[in-house]
Design a protein around this motif. Structure first.
Motif, mmCIF file in Angstrom:
data_model
loop_
_atom_site.group_PDB
_atom_site.id
_atom_site.type_symbol
_atom_site.label_atom_id
_atom_site.label_comp_id
_atom_site.label_asym_id
_atom_site.label_seq_id
_atom_site.Cartn_x
_atom_site.Cartn_y
_atom_site.Cartn_z
ATOM 1 N N GLN A 157 0.824 -1.210 0.000
ATOM 2 C CA GLN A 157 0.000 0.000 0.000
ATOM 3 C C GLN A 157 0.859 1.261 0.000
ATOM 4 N N GLU A 158 1.932 1.249 0.768
ATOM 5 C CA GLU A 158 2.792 2.429 0.812
ATOM 6 C C GLU A 158 3.491 2.661 -0.522
ATOM 7 N N ARG A 159 3.878 1.597 -1.201
ATOM 8 C CA ARG A 159 4.481 1.757 -2.533
ATOM 9 C C ARG A 159 3.500 2.423 -3.482
ATOM 10 N N VAL A 160 2.254 1.980 -3.433
ATOM 11 C CA VAL A 160 1.248 2.562 -4.325
ATOM 12 C C VAL A 160 0.969 4.010 -3.934
ATOM 13 N N ARG A 161 0.937 4.302 -2.642
ATOM 14 C CA ARG A 161 0.722 5.686 -2.203
ATOM 15 C C ARG A 161 1.793 6.622 -2.760
ATOM 16 N N ARG A 162 3.032 6.180 -2.738
ATOM 17 C CA ARG A 162 4.106 7.019 -3.283
ATOM 18 C C ARG A 162 3.892 7.289 -4.773
ATOM 19 N N SER A 163 3.424 6.281 -5.488
ATOM 20 C CA SER A 163 3.144 6.481 -6.915
ATOM 21 C C SER A 163 1.991 7.442 -7.121
ATOM 22 N N LEU A 164 0.959 7.335 -6.289
ATOM 23 C CA LEU A 164 -0.181 8.251 -6.390
ATOM 24 C C LEU A 164 0.265 9.679 -6.133
ATOM 25 N N ALA A 165 1.098 9.868 -5.113
ATOM 26 C CA ALA A 165 1.577 11.213 -4.814
ATOM 27 C C ALA A 165 2.381 11.779 -5.983
ATOM 28 N N ALA A 166 3.184 10.910 -6.625
ATOM 29 C CA ALA A 166 3.962 11.354 -7.780
ATOM 30 C C ALA A 166 3.061 11.756 -8.937
ATOM 31 N N GLU A 167 1.877 11.140 -9.029
ATOM 32 C CA GLU A 167 0.908 11.485 -10.069
ATOM 33 C C GLU A 167 0.015 12.655 -9.648
#
Length: 391
Positions: free
Chosen positions: A16-26
């Motif tokens: 989940q944290e990996r995906v959160r970082r990607s969302l923030a980058a987007e």
């Protein structure tokens, strides 16, 4: 000690944290997905998809939410999902189900959704999250490409079981030949192999993740195997023909496939030529699977071997595809996919040729991309001597 299938909470939280970082980058505030594989990947909730929406909601900041129909609440808690469960009474309901999620979620300014979201579901999301800018996001798709170490452990165990199924399939045919018994039909062999794979999990694993497909696959022989995804039939294996075992299983919801083509009886010159061309292509394909190369480059190197052998007109499909929570998932080892291979990917290496009226020849191994190249997760032998079954 029994092999434990279900991932620990710490692994799911890491994902989940990996995906959160990607969302923030987007520059997204949250992600909403109703894709069953994405839901399982993010929260650990495996379910039978139907008309009732099941939705994972992952905000960049805040608690992950899992929307389920009330009849699934106990099921979600039993699976120890890593999300706060939000339920709704029934579908279609007097109140649209997704609105129950919107009531407890912090209002997002920019909301990412799964690219597979249906047009009908998109309209409901936009009406429930009124004012949010809704846009497709590939954050979960990209995260799924790179496996966590614990996921790779599940894939390796699935590879071990797949190899056992392949061996047991050959043994069943050999026993029939030796005893002078009728050879099995494709359907009989397929049913037997499904029970072998599931039986291993039942006997040796704990906390088994039960999904629609646990173990088994496609079995076809002779002309039927010239259809790349032909379904097992009542055709009985015959000496002089080939037979293909296209098998796999899912351990902890993580898939592996392994496929071999066998020749029943002394191989003809044509059978040897066809088989050896595919074997050579698969070997080159394995060497082409390296970090930094694109999927398209690996595919071209693999299939060019078959074209150079003069058999390119019998090609019907790409070199392979990604494997993970889905048996077939991106990236695609095909000319049209520029995705750069990375350490931690799991992909299939499965070139094949298909001669109408005669047979298909395909060899597949699931491969883990490592820093040094590619490591096979299935290991059933593939030399000509290994795949000839005396009849």
């Amino acid at each position: 000690m029994a092999f434990r299938q279900r991932l620990d909470a710490a692994v799911l939280l890491r994902i989940q944290e990996r995906v959160r970082r990607s969302l923030a980058a987007e520059q997204l505030d949250a992600l909403l997905t109703d894709d069953p594989e994405d839901v399982a990947y993010l929260t650990g909730f495996f379910h039978h998809p139907c008309e009732r929406p099941v939705v994972a909601y992952l905000p960049v900041e805040g608690e992950t939410l899992l929307l389920v129909p009330r009849l699934e609440t106990d099921h979600a808690e039993w699976q120890r999902v890593q999300a706060k469960v939000v339920d709704y009474p029934e579908f279609p309901g007097t109140v649209e189900p997704i609105s129950h999620l919107a009531r407890v979620a912090a209002p997002p300014g920019r909301l990412g959704i799964s690219p597979s979201t249906s047009i009908e579901r998109l309209a409901l999301i936009e009406s429930s999250f009124h004012g949010a800018q809704v846009t497709p996001s590939y954050a979960v798709t990209r995260a799924r490409w790179v496996k966590e170490p614990e996921e790779l452990t599940l894939h390796r165990e699935a590879g071990r079981i797949t190899d056992v199924m392949l061996r047991r399939g050959v043994d069943l045919v050999v026993d029939a030949v030796t005893q002078g018994s009728p050879l099995p039909t494709e359907a009989e062999l397929a049913a037997f192999l499904g029970s072998v794979g599931s039986g291993i999990m039942d006997a040796e694993h704990e906390d088994v993740v039960v999904i629609g497909f646990r173990a088994g696959g496609l079995v076809y022989s002779g002309p039927n195997s010239a259809r790349p995804h032909g379904l097992p039939s009542t055709h009985r294996l015959r000496p002089g023909e080939t037979f293909m075992l296209s098998l796999g299983c899912a351990v902890g919801g993580r898939y592996i496939e392994g496929e071999r083509t066998f020749i029943l009886g002394e191989p003809s010159a044509d059978q040897q030529r066809y088989y050896e061309a595919v074997r050579a292509a698969q070997a080159v394909g394995a060497g082409a699977l390296r970090p930094g190369r694109t999927c398209a480059e690996a595919n071209d190197a693999c299939l060019q071997v078959i074209r150079d052998s003069g058999l390119g007109h019998y090609l019907q499909h790409r070199m392979g595809h990604g494997i993970g929570v889905g048996m077939h998932e991106s990236p695609w080892l095909e000319d049209g996919d520029p995705t750069v291979l990375q350490e931690g990917f799991v992909v299939s290496n499965e070139p094949g040729i298909y001669i109408p009226g005669h047979a298909g020849y395909r060899i597949s191994d699931s491969m883990q991309i490592t820093a040094e190249g590619a490591q096979p997760l299935t290991a059933f032998p593939r030399s000509l001597d290994d795949i000839v079954v005396a009849a």
